[in-house]
Design a protein around this motif. Sequence first.
Motif, short mmCIF file in Angstrom:
data_model
loop_
_atom_site.label_atom_id
_atom_site.label_comp_id
_atom_site.label_asym_id
_atom_site.label_seq_id
_atom_site.Cartn_x
_atom_site.Cartn_y
_atom_site.Cartn_z
N MET A 28 26.35 -36.43 51.75
CA MET A 28 26.97 -36.89 52.99
C MET A 28 27.30 -35.71 53.91
O MET A 28 27.13 -35.79 55.13
N GLU A 29 27.78 -34.62 53.34
CA GLU A 29 28.11 -33.45 54.15
C GLU A 29 26.85 -32.77 54.69
O GLU A 29 26.75 -32.46 55.88
N GLU A 30 25.88 -32.57 53.82
CA GLU A 30 24.67 -31.87 54.24
C GLU A 30 23.86 -32.69 55.23
O GLU A 30 23.21 -32.13 56.12
N PHE A 31 23.91 -34.00 55.09
CA PHE A 31 23.15 -34.84 56.02
C PHE A 31 23.65 -34.69 57.45
O PHE A 31 22.87 -34.52 58.39
N VAL A 32 24.99 -34.76 57.62
CA VAL A 32 25.55 -34.62 58.97
C VAL A 32 25.23 -33.25 59.54
O VAL A 32 24.83 -33.11 60.71
N ASP A 33 25.37 -32.20 58.72
CA ASP A 33 25.06 -30.84 59.20
C ASP A 33 23.58 -30.70 59.54
O ASP A 33 23.22 -30.10 60.56
N SER A 58 22.55 -41.47 37.92
CA SER A 58 22.32 -40.32 37.04
C SER A 58 23.00 -40.60 35.71
O SER A 58 23.94 -41.41 35.61
N GLY A 59 22.52 -39.91 34.69
CA GLY A 59 23.11 -40.07 33.37
C GLY A 59 24.47 -39.43 33.23
O GLY A 59 25.20 -39.71 32.28
N ASP A 60 24.84 -38.57 34.19
CA ASP A 60 26.14 -37.90 34.16
C ASP A 60 26.96 -38.40 35.35
O ASP A 60 26.50 -38.31 36.49
N PRO A 61 28.18 -38.91 35.13
CA PRO A 61 28.95 -39.45 36.26
C PRO A 61 29.35 -38.39 37.27
O PRO A 61 29.37 -38.64 38.48
N GLY A 62 29.69 -37.18 36.79
CA GLY A 62 30.06 -36.12 37.72
C GLY A 62 28.91 -35.69 38.60
O GLY A 62 29.08 -35.43 39.80
N ILE A 63 27.72 -35.61 38.03
CA ILE A 63 26.54 -35.23 38.81
C ILE A 63 26.26 -36.29 39.87
O ILE A 63 25.98 -35.97 41.04
N ALA A 64 26.30 -37.55 39.49
CA ALA A 64 26.04 -38.62 40.45
C ALA A 64 27.07 -38.60 41.58
O ALA A 64 26.71 -38.71 42.76
N PHE A 65 28.35 -38.45 41.25
CA PHE A 65 29.40 -38.46 42.27
C PHE A 65 29.27 -37.26 43.22
O PHE A 65 29.30 -37.42 44.45
N ASN A 66 29.13 -36.07 42.68
CA ASN A 66 29.05 -34.88 43.53
C ASN A 66 27.76 -34.82 44.32
O ASN A 66 27.73 -34.28 45.43
N THR A 67 26.68 -35.37 43.77
CA THR A 67 25.42 -35.38 44.52
C THR A 67 25.56 -36.19 45.80
O THR A 67 25.17 -35.75 46.89
#
Length: 738
Positions: A207-212, A193-202
Amino acid sequence: MKFILPILKALYRHKWLILIGTILVTAFVYYYTRHMRGDYDVKATLYTGVASGYNLESDQRTDWALVQNTMDNLISIIQAESTLKKVSLHLLARVLILGSPDKDQNGITAASYQYTYNHIANSPVGKELLALIDKNSEEKTTANFESYMKPVKENYLYGLLYYNHPYYSLNALKRIQVQRRLSSDLMDVSYSSGDPGIAFNTVSILMEEFVDEYRRIRYGETDKVIEYFRTELGRVGKLLRHQEDSLTSYNVNKRVINYLDETKEIAAINKEYELREQDVLFAYNSAKAMLQELEKHMDSNVKQIVNNLQFIDKLKEASAIAGRISEKESVDQNNTNLDAEKQKLSEVRGELNELTDKYIEHKYTKEGVARTNIINQWLDQTLLFEKAKSDLQIIQQARQELNDKYVFFAPVGTTIRRQERAINFTERSYLTILQSYNEALMRKKNLEMTSATLKVLNDPMYPISSNPTNRKMIVMAACAVTFLLLCAIIILIEILDRTLRDALRAQRIVKIPVAGVLPGYLSKYQKYYPEYMQFAMVKLSNVILRFLTERKSLDLYIVNLVSTTHGQGTEEVAGQLKNFWTEKGLRVNSISWQKDYEANSSAYKLAASLKDFYTPGDEDVLIVEYPPLEDNNLPEPLLRDANFTLLVASAKYGWKQTDNIANKILQSEIGTTPLYLCLTDASREAVESFTGLLPPYTLMRRLQYRFSQLSLSETMRQPLEWYKSKERQNVDEEEDDE
């Protein structure tokens, strides 16, 4: 080669257009991409444990097809639209809660927060959306967003997902890459992503949503099955208890302890009673027969004893005692009261003997039988008869009770067996459901173990530096595409354009040879115009003079000038030829349809020779200018009565189909008269392609001319010598002028 040379010349002719256009477009792209930033890559590694993890359901062998299917399912769950929706809404909630408009914090940049907040606040429903934000909980905010989102186009969050938002749209999140590492249990999840925070938090939220999501999908199926089996187990267990309680209550009501043993015992007792009944019946019949026989030998006195009331009472008492003894013996031979009864029976029997002795008068009967013996025998047989009679009654009563038990136990057995079959069926159903229930629990436990192995091996790291941009490639591509596009447009125009322009194109389009090319007015090279015209007229004159070998009518050399339409420059050509030949010492005259003869007169239209409307003087060469072919029909005798016919056309004129028709008519009318084409108002390059290099003779001009003529391997010596000869010629001409 027929088209390559014109195409190359056309490209060279428009070289500045191509170069300037390419430079402008390249500069525009370079300026437009000045703020272009590279994407930030975030990568995480997920351990699945599918291939090497412990599995409760399978044996020691690994089913690779199942492993591959499971890995494909995991990848599909990560890239599923439902998972990406949850990631998008959760990411939106995290940015709005943890972000700040003034500084980067909590892994969220200020730019992404400002962009997101302004995008929401400036929307028509901005106040409603901001009211859904709970600053204390991401989960509540995400739940509020999920409740607010409706599948309608006007819904802001729904549009945020399905439009092209750079952070939260499904199109942006579908760029998440998931790849398995060879045949291992590891999966690499990457996102740019063009924004580092967006890429990191995405990636972190994914990872959390996938396991759930994986647990919801897998547990949802198993929990429903477990709940079904648990419900069925309770229902069947309740039915089994009810059936067992019903059987117990039935056994209690019917006083059945063990049906099989009891029926076996009854059958054994029944068989024993049948044997005893036969024995008792035999004793009864024997005693009865014996009594009848003894009564035959009794006299009247003895019979009186039998009929005596006291005797009868004692006899009944003895019979009763004998019956009780017989009953007790049949029921329980070890009864303690049996001896007392027997003692009492002996006493009663003694009393009976005493009574009989009192009434006996004679000791013997007439047959010589002792009466005492008969009485004793009768008494014994009577007692035996009473005993046998009592035994027979008891046995018959017992047989009747046994028959009643058979009648009782027959339906009881059927009912018990039916209930036992129902209990057995229900019990098997219960055990089957219990086994399935245990298998479902085992599968759930296995899923818990599988889910427990889903661990993030390498957590996503916050990116510091961005990837190199492809700005250079974009600029280079824009430059190349613009250059090729301009070249393609020029080539296409060159192929389709029917403007005469130069000698090569004119000869290809008109399909007649070119005799000369006359320059147009050139403001930049105005001082060189006379020289350009001089060089052009030399070429044109040389071509025409080759055909002035035989005088025609009026004893003249006749040159015809024709054109297909107005404004092609026939007057200029006539004037230039006349002046040029006059300077060379020839006697030349020219006549024009506009001032020397009437094109609409009958003398012209029906003329068989020039003398019909023209009277010659002392000239040697006559230049005749005819009206355009589009308005007038030229007399065929006049066309044939000429040494040379010159078709004049402007280099800026587009040759049309009507011109082709007029040209064909002209060629058919002139017969064997030579027909050539002359271009007027041509550019300097067009004149040079016919006459050669024109002044000024600078080095740059010579190089340009060399490339325009594709003299790529020509040595520089020849042009230099040619240039020196030109300079000497110019000096000589200046001296002659002086």
